[in-house]
Design an enzyme around this catalytic site. Structure first.
Site, short mmCIF file in Angstrom:
data_model
loop_
_atom_site.label_atom_id
_atom_site.label_comp_id
_atom_site.label_asym_id
_atom_site.label_seq_id
_atom_site.Cartn_x
_atom_site.Cartn_y
_atom_site.Cartn_z
N HIS A 87 -4.63 -5.15 -1.89
CA HIS A 87 -5.82 -5.23 -0.86
C HIS A 87 -6.88 -5.96 -0.84
O HIS A 87 -7.94 -5.73 -1.48
CB HIS A 87 -6.41 -3.65 -0.59
CG HIS A 87 -5.59 -2.62 -0.48
ND1 HIS A 87 -4.69 -2.02 -1.32
CD2 HIS A 87 -5.32 -1.91 0.93
CE1 HIS A 87 -3.86 -1.04 -0.59
NE2 HIS A 87 -4.30 -0.89 0.51
N GLU A 129 -1.91 -1.85 -8.18
CA GLU A 129 -3.43 -2.09 -7.42
C GLU A 129 -3.60 -0.85 -6.78
O GLU A 129 -2.91 0.01 -6.56
CB GLU A 129 -3.10 -3.40 -6.50
CG GLU A 129 -2.11 -3.14 -5.33
CD GLU A 129 -2.58 -2.37 -4.31
OE1 GLU A 129 -3.86 -2.56 -4.05
OE2 GLU A 129 -1.99 -1.51 -3.55
N SER A 178 0.74 -1.19 0.22
CA SER A 178 0.14 -0.07 0.02
C SER A 178 0.95 1.27 -0.10
O SER A 178 1.77 1.42 -1.03
CB SER A 178 -0.85 -0.04 1.23
OG SER A 178 -1.86 0.96 1.02
#
Length: 308
Positions: free
Chosen positions: A278, A213, A116
């Site tokens: 995620h 992502e 992330s």
């Protein structure tokens, strides 16, 4: 095709450091995550400031200089075999200018893992330290503590990397068919874009497999981000693209349509939903290593184990 230096794999008895370079870490999850790491036979050291909160900004785990100090201390400690980020959130970009990169470059390569928001640090470690890193679930998050499949994939990557050389997922299929070889790079889409304008922004590899992502971004925002990357030349040397999860972005068909529109004309294979990011059963994906993308088979195969 030049890879980054690969750190040594972990062994029982190794010391690992948990740091928090981004957002505040829930204490219950951190404690449970540390217990899991210890169950693997690791000695766990939690950074001095990991449990702190920024005095004014509730979205940061302590002051920038303190978060950076924990990270740098762990990286430069010769007794530490791996540095694991506790969670993402936001804040990694803010610590970059507080790190002594010359001193960190003098330390031996070691495992660095997170995902992330940690994408900003992955980029910097690749460019400044020439070290392959792991885009992976983090011990202060539910994705590690409450997802046995994600946790086990990380454990195998750390201790038995040859056992997870082939990456795939149930929903993986070809957005654009074909096969390609290159060095993996990228991570979280919005953080990659946020890093573009920095004066020291790293360049993509000469022949790369781009990994992307994101979470909670609407399709028009994903369109905007990918358009920015295209205009910046981020895909110019890419041989292929592997897409991860798009949790809470929109119905999958809407996200797929937007990304196909923005990536489908690049003339390179694009793999949909490789299962990193995620999502449940999050795969750990190495960055900075040579790999082969087979969009038709729905696989990304690392040429050599991610860790030596």
């Amino acid at each position: 095709m030049r890879e980054c230096r690969r750190p040594h794999r972990l062994r029982p008895g190794d010391a690992v450091a948990v740091v928090a370079p981004a957002g505040p870490v829930p204490e219950d999850l951190l404690d449970a995550g540390v217990d899991q790491l210890r169950s693997w036979g690791l000695r766990v050291e939690v950074g001095e400031h990991v449990r702190q909160r920024h005095p004014r900004l509730e979205y940061l785990a302590g002051a920038d200089a303190d978060r950076a100090a924990d990270l740098q201390r762990a990286w430069c400690d010769p007794d530490v075999a791996a540095v694991l980020c506790a969670r993402g959130g936001y804040g990694s970009l803010r610590v970059l200018d507080h790190l002594d990169w010359t001193r960190m470059a003098a330390a031996r390569p070691k495992v660095f893992a997170g995902s992330s928001d940690i994408t900003a640090l992955h980029d910097a470690f690749t460019a400044r330290l020439d070290v392959a890193t792991l885009f992976a679930p983090m011990p202060g998050t539910e994705a590690f503590v409450r997802d046995p499949a994600a946790r086990e994939h990380l454990r195998r990557t750390l201790f038995e990397p040859e056992s997870v050389a082939v990456l795939s997922a149930p929903a993986a299929d070809a957005l654009v068919p074909g096969r390609a070889r290159g060095v993996t790079y990228g991570g979280n889409l919005s953080i990659v874009v946020a890093s573009l304008s920095a004066r020291d922004a790293p360049e993509p590899p000469q022949q790369g497999i781009a990994l992307l992502e994101d979470v909670t971004e609407k399709p028009y925002r994903l369109d905007q981000f990918v358009t920015q990357l295209r205009r910046a030349g981020w895909f110019d040397r890419a041989a292929g693209v592997a897409l991860g999860s798009w949790t809470d972005c929109a119905p999958p068909e809407a996200v797929r349509a937007a990304l196909h529109d923005r990536l489908g004309d690049l003339g390179i294979p694009v793999l949909w939903e490789l299962g990193f990011g995620h999502c449940e059963a999050q795969r750990t994906v190495p960055l900075g290593v040579a790999a082969e993308l087979d969009a038709d088979a729905g696989t990304l195969t690392v040429s050599r184990p991610a860790l030596r």
